[in-house]
Scaffold this motif. Structure first.
Motif, PDB file in Angstrom:
ATOM      1  N   ASP A 428     -23.431  -0.686 -61.634  1.00  0.00           N
ATOM      2  CA  ASP A 428     -24.015   0.379 -60.819  1.00  0.00           C
ATOM      3  C   ASP A 428     -25.534   0.419 -60.983  1.00  0.00           C
ATOM      4  OD1 ASP A 428     -21.515   1.253 -59.911  1.00  0.00           O
ATOM      5  OD2 ASP A 428     -21.327   2.754 -61.506  1.00  0.00           O
ATOM      6  N   VAL A 429     -25.974   0.321 -62.234  1.00  0.00           N
ATOM      7  CA  VAL A 429     -27.402   0.385 -62.540  1.00  0.00           C
ATOM      8  C   VAL A 429     -28.133  -0.796 -61.903  1.00  0.00           C
ATOM      9  CG1 VAL A 429     -29.076   0.175 -64.430  1.00  0.00           C
ATOM     10  CG2 VAL A 429     -27.138   1.747 -64.636  1.00  0.00           C
ATOM     11  N   VAL A 430     -27.531  -1.976 -61.979  1.00  0.00           N
ATOM     12  CA  VAL A 430     -28.152  -3.166 -61.386  1.00  0.00           C
ATOM     13  C   VAL A 430     -28.255  -3.011 -59.875  1.00  0.00           C
ATOM     14  CG1 VAL A 430     -27.915  -5.640 -60.980  1.00  0.00           C
ATOM     15  CG2 VAL A 430     -27.399  -4.700 -63.238  1.00  0.00           C
ATOM     16  N   LEU A 431     -27.188  -2.562 -59.235  1.00  0.00           N
ATOM     17  CA  LEU A 431     -27.205  -2.424 -57.780  1.00  0.00           C
ATOM     18  C   LEU A 431     -28.189  -1.345 -57.331  1.00  0.00           C
ATOM     19  CD1 LEU A 431     -23.407  -2.834 -56.933  1.00  0.00           C
ATOM     20  CD2 LEU A 431     -25.234  -4.520 -56.701  1.00  0.00           C
ATOM     21  N   ASP A 432     -28.312  -0.283 -58.111  1.00  0.00           N
ATOM     22  CA  ASP A 432     -29.320   0.729 -57.807  1.00  0.00           C
ATOM     23  C   ASP A 432     -30.721   0.125 -57.846  1.00  0.00           C
ATOM     24  OD1 ASP A 432     -27.569   2.795 -57.364  1.00  0.00           O
ATOM     25  OD2 ASP A 432     -27.898   3.792 -59.289  1.00  0.00           O
ATOM     26  N   GLU A 433     -30.960  -0.721 -58.843  1.00  0.00           N
ATOM     27  CA  GLU A 433     -32.295  -1.322 -58.967  1.00  0.00           C
ATOM     28  C   GLU A 433     -32.547  -2.332 -57.851  1.00  0.00           C
ATOM     29  OE1 GLU A 433     -35.779  -0.655 -60.547  1.00  0.00           O
ATOM     30  OE2 GLU A 433     -33.926   0.258 -61.316  1.00  0.00           O
ATOM     31  N   ARG A 434     -31.529  -3.070 -57.457  1.00  0.00           N
ATOM     32  CA  ARG A 434     -31.681  -3.963 -56.307  1.00  0.00           C
ATOM     33  C   ARG A 434     -32.062  -3.150 -55.067  1.00  0.00           C
ATOM     34  NH1 ARG A 434     -29.637  -9.286 -56.620  1.00  0.00           N
ATOM     35  NH2 ARG A 434     -29.490  -9.323 -54.344  1.00  0.00           N
ATOM     36  N   TRP A 435     -31.437  -1.995 -54.902  1.00  0.00           N
ATOM     37  CA  TRP A 435     -31.732  -1.137 -53.755  1.00  0.00           C
ATOM     38  C   TRP A 435     -33.185  -0.675 -53.782  1.00  0.00           C
ATOM     39  CZ3 TRP A 435     -30.677   4.685 -53.316  1.00  0.00           C
ATOM     40  CH2 TRP A 435     -30.778   5.117 -51.994  1.00  0.00           C
ATOM     41  N   LEU A 436     -33.627  -0.202 -54.932  1.00  0.00           N
ATOM     42  CA  LEU A 436     -34.997   0.293 -55.044  1.00  0.00           C
ATOM     43  C   LEU A 436     -36.023  -0.819 -54.844  1.00  0.00           C
ATOM     44  CD1 LEU A 436     -34.616   2.680 -58.115  1.00  0.00           C
ATOM     45  CD2 LEU A 436     -35.245   3.369 -55.797  1.00  0.00           C
ATOM     46  N   GLU A 437     -35.784  -1.960 -55.464  1.00  0.00           N
ATOM     47  CA  GLU A 437     -36.786  -3.032 -55.471  1.00  0.00           C
ATOM     48  C   GLU A 437     -36.788  -3.843 -54.183  1.00  0.00           C
ATOM     49  OE1 GLU A 437     -39.811  -5.514 -56.599  1.00  0.00           O
ATOM     50  OE2 GLU A 437     -39.149  -3.688 -57.617  1.00  0.00           O
ATOM     51  N   LEU A 438     -35.632  -4.139 -53.636  1.00  0.00           N
ATOM     52  CA  LEU A 438     -35.530  -5.070 -52.511  1.00  0.00           C
ATOM     53  C   LEU A 438     -35.325  -4.357 -51.182  1.00  0.00           C
ATOM     54  CD1 LEU A 438     -33.239  -7.736 -54.240  1.00  0.00           C
ATOM     55  CD2 LEU A 438     -35.747  -7.692 -54.111  1.00  0.00           C
ATOM     56  N   ALA A 439     -35.556  -3.045 -51.160  1.00  0.00           N
ATOM     57  CA  ALA A 439     -35.377  -2.268 -49.931  1.00  0.00           C
ATOM     58  C   ALA A 439     -36.190  -2.857 -48.794  1.00  0.00           C
ATOM     59  CB  ALA A 439     -35.797  -0.819 -50.179  1.00  0.00           C
ATOM     60  N   PHE A 440     -35.603  -2.835 -47.605  1.00  0.00           N
ATOM     61  CA  PHE A 440     -36.217  -3.287 -46.355  1.00  0.00           C
ATOM     62  C   PHE A 440     -36.374  -4.807 -46.276  1.00  0.00           C
ATOM     63  CE2 PHE A 440     -38.097   0.756 -47.789  1.00  0.00           C
ATOM     64  CZ  PHE A 440     -37.491   1.617 -46.897  1.00  0.00           C
ATOM     65  N   GLU A 441     -35.805  -5.525 -47.230  1.00  0.00           N
ATOM     66  CA  GLU A 441     -35.918  -6.983 -47.236  1.00  0.00           C
ATOM     67  C   GLU A 441     -34.600  -7.670 -46.874  1.00  0.00           C
ATOM     68  OE1 GLU A 441     -38.117  -8.464 -50.722  1.00  0.00           O
ATOM     69  OE2 GLU A 441     -38.933  -6.433 -50.949  1.00  0.00           O
ATOM     70  N   GLY A 442     -33.637  -6.891 -46.355  1.00  0.00           N
ATOM     71  CA  GLY A 442     -32.427  -7.481 -45.805  1.00  0.00           C
ATOM     72  C   GLY A 442     -31.291  -7.702 -46.780  1.00  0.00           C
ATOM     73  N   HIS A 443     -31.251  -6.963 -47.890  1.00  0.00           N
ATOM     74  CA  HIS A 443     -30.227  -7.186 -48.909  1.00  0.00           C
ATOM     75  C   HIS A 443     -29.154  -6.093 -48.974  1.00  0.00           C
ATOM     76  CE1 HIS A 443     -32.464 -10.450 -50.997  1.00  0.00           C
ATOM     77  NE2 HIS A 443     -33.521  -9.783 -50.566  1.00  0.00           N
ATOM     78  N   ARG A 444     -29.516  -4.857 -48.710  1.00  0.00           N
ATOM     79  CA  ARG A 444     -28.738  -3.714 -49.174  1.00  0.00           C
ATOM     80  C   ARG A 444     -27.290  -3.671 -48.692  1.00  0.00           C
ATOM     81  NH1 ARG A 444     -27.424   0.017 -52.989  1.00  0.00           N
ATOM     82  NH2 ARG A 444     -26.817   1.993 -52.041  1.00  0.00           N
ATOM     83  N   HIS A 445     -27.060  -3.661 -47.377  1.00  0.00           N
ATOM     84  CA  HIS A 445     -25.672  -3.464 -46.938  1.00  0.00           C
ATOM     85  C   HIS A 445     -24.796  -4.614 -47.404  1.00  0.00           C
ATOM     86  CE1 HIS A 445     -26.704  -6.216 -43.660  1.00  0.00           C
ATOM     87  NE2 HIS A 445     -25.431  -6.266 -43.310  1.00  0.00           N
TER      88      HIS A 445
END
Length: 501
Positions: A428-445
């Protein structure tokens, strides 16, 4: 040859010539014109530069971005659009969707162009030619991976699900026009084989090319992502280690990080691969950044139509997440549009959408709508390794990488104890950080769906138009529209293509 390549890239006439040559030679379908042979090293080099130029075509880079980014929950569309954007955002895809059709056509055009070079160079060629073959192997792998991600279900949901046709070299024209969809596993295997061969052929380290070009580490970075998406965590770590330990890249720090996307990409120590746009190639109102920002070149937000459409914003959910740590340097990528200190809203949707502009695709080299979209960067590689370690039960190793990213962002790190008391898992913590760091770069969904998690929107946006004003939208990972429809125009041309349900 490297210097010559860069000279071609920065010479606009050569780029335009190469791109127009590719446009005439390759149809948007999988057809290949075999009339133009590659007979000299100069031909091969020029053809390779032309293939890179195709990536910059808005039909590729703009459409792919919207297909990968708009289905996420870090952004909110503030008004309905006559463009296909709204359907990408709201999960109301059509078989005639423009962005899916444009991306499909351009991606296979890149693969067809790459195939000509791959076929022309033997595996025992000189080092310079093997470098070019490696670059084309990388390009072919990258577009196939992007295609299977957009049109095929996540690997973790079943490797026998239908992926996309594989356009390899050596096929006859008739074969290219009747290719069936390969399975997700078959596409992944093809991509991995290409990338591993590309990494062996290309230069790395100091001899590697600048980040608008492929190199050994670029192929290794994409292998880390591909293996992570496949669920092969050991290999995801292996290739992340190779990139991180190569010494070629560094995480930008402090103000450099806060201005990450504003400089010329060749001077960016963190970017691994990007699609280079020079000042003379500014797309203006047709650029990606025009959808996300309207303001001046100094980053001062203005109302819509000042410099761009400015109709897609950072979501209230994402802004609130960043606000948990007000000193988070990633706030620098969000520019609220305020008047007399009051945050403005887009009133074309009820409830109104807060106008928090996002500037990851703006302000490069002091031009409002210029950007060189980043496809791979070092922060992702750390987070790939963190996710893989989390899934292997290596909790401290996962947190160590997450904390490298959090420290760079200027916020407190996690400990095993703090995670335990939060009620979250390490993943969960890793995915939250991916969301924060890589936002708007095509990763989240895709990060959510490949991990069997729903995409939850609980904030204002045009998704409420489909629910009578209800802002709550949940897309389950099993939903049909997790993937886009195969373009109907392609099915009309090739009866072997099976449509997604």
């Amino acid at each position: 040859m490297r210097a010559k390549n860069i000279k071609y890239l920065v010479t606009i006439g050569a780029i335009v010539f190469s791109l127009s040559a590719c446009e005439k030679t390759f149809d948007p379908s999988t057809a290949i014109d075999e009339n133009s042979a590659l007979t000299t090293a100069a031909d091969i080099e020029t053809a390779t530069i032309g293939t890179y130029a195709v990536l910059r075509n808005p039909l590729y880079v703009r459409s792919l971005h919207f297909l990968m980014e708009l289905p996420g929950d870090e952004l909110a569309q503030g008004q309905n659009s006559s463009d296909d954007l709204s359907r990408c955002y709201r999960y109301t895809h059509l078989t005639t969707g423009r962005h899916a059709a444009d991306f499909w056509g351009q991606a296979y055009k890149v693969a067809a162009a790459a195939n000509k070079v791959i076929a022309a160079i033997p595996d025992n060629a000189t080092a310079d030619l093997k470098q070019l073959k490696g670059e084309n192997l990388y390009l072919r792998a990258m577009v196939h991976f992007n295609l299977v991600r957009v049109f095929g279900r996540p690997y973790t949901q079943g490797e026998t699900n239908l992926g996309v046709p594989i356009l390899k070299d050596g096929l006859t024209e008739e074969e290219t026009l009747t290719l069936a969809r390969s399975t997700v596993k078959e596409v992944y295997d093809f991509v991995i084989a290409d990338l591993e061969k590309a990494a062996n052929f290309m230069n790395g380290g100091e001899a590697g090319k600048a980040n608008p070009f492929a190199s050994k580490e670029v192929a290794q970075a994409l292998l880390s992502r591909v293996y992570l998406y496949k669920g092969d965590n050991q290999n995801a770590i292996k290739y992340a280690d190779l990139v991180i330990n190569s010494g070629r890249y560094e995480l930008l720090q402090g103000s450099e990080y806060q201005n990450y996307f504003k400089g010329a990409p060749e001077g960016n120590k963190e970017t691994i691969f990007c699609i280079r746009h020079m000042k003379t190639q500014d797309q203006g109102w047709s650029g990606l950044g025009s959808m996300y920002y309207s303001g001046d070149a100094n980053g001062n937000a203005q109302n819509q139509a000042f410099s761009g459409w400015g109709e897609i914003y950072a979501s209230k959910k994402y802004v609130n997440k960043l606000a948990e740590n007000p000193g988070d340097r990633r706030n620098s990528f969000i520019v609220p549009y305020t008047v007399n200190g009051v945050l403005q809203t887009n009133k074309k949707v009820t409830p109104n959408v807060p106008m928090n502009y996002m500037i990851k695709y703006n302000l490069q080299e002091n031009l409002v709508n210029l950007s060189s979209p980043v496809y791979l960067r070092l922060a992702e590689i750390y987070l790939n390794r963190a996710e893989a370690n989390a899934k292997l039960g290596n909790a401290q190793a996962a947190l160590d990488d997450v904390n490298i990213i959090r420290t760079r962002a200027g916020i407190p790190g996690h400990t095993l104890a703090s995670v335990a008391t939060s009620g979250k898992t390490i993943l969960d913590v890793v995915l939250d950080e991916r969301w924060l760091e890589l936002a708007f770069e095509g990763h989240r969904h895709y990060d959510l769906f490949r991990n069997n998690l729903p995409m939850i929107r609980n904030y204002p946006g045009t998704h409420s138009l489909d629910a009578g004003g209800n802002i709550n939208q949940t897309v389950e990972p099993s939903a049909n529209r997790v993937v886009f429809f195969i373009p109907q125009t392609e099915i009309d041309k090739n009866k072997k293509l099976i449509q997604n349900p």
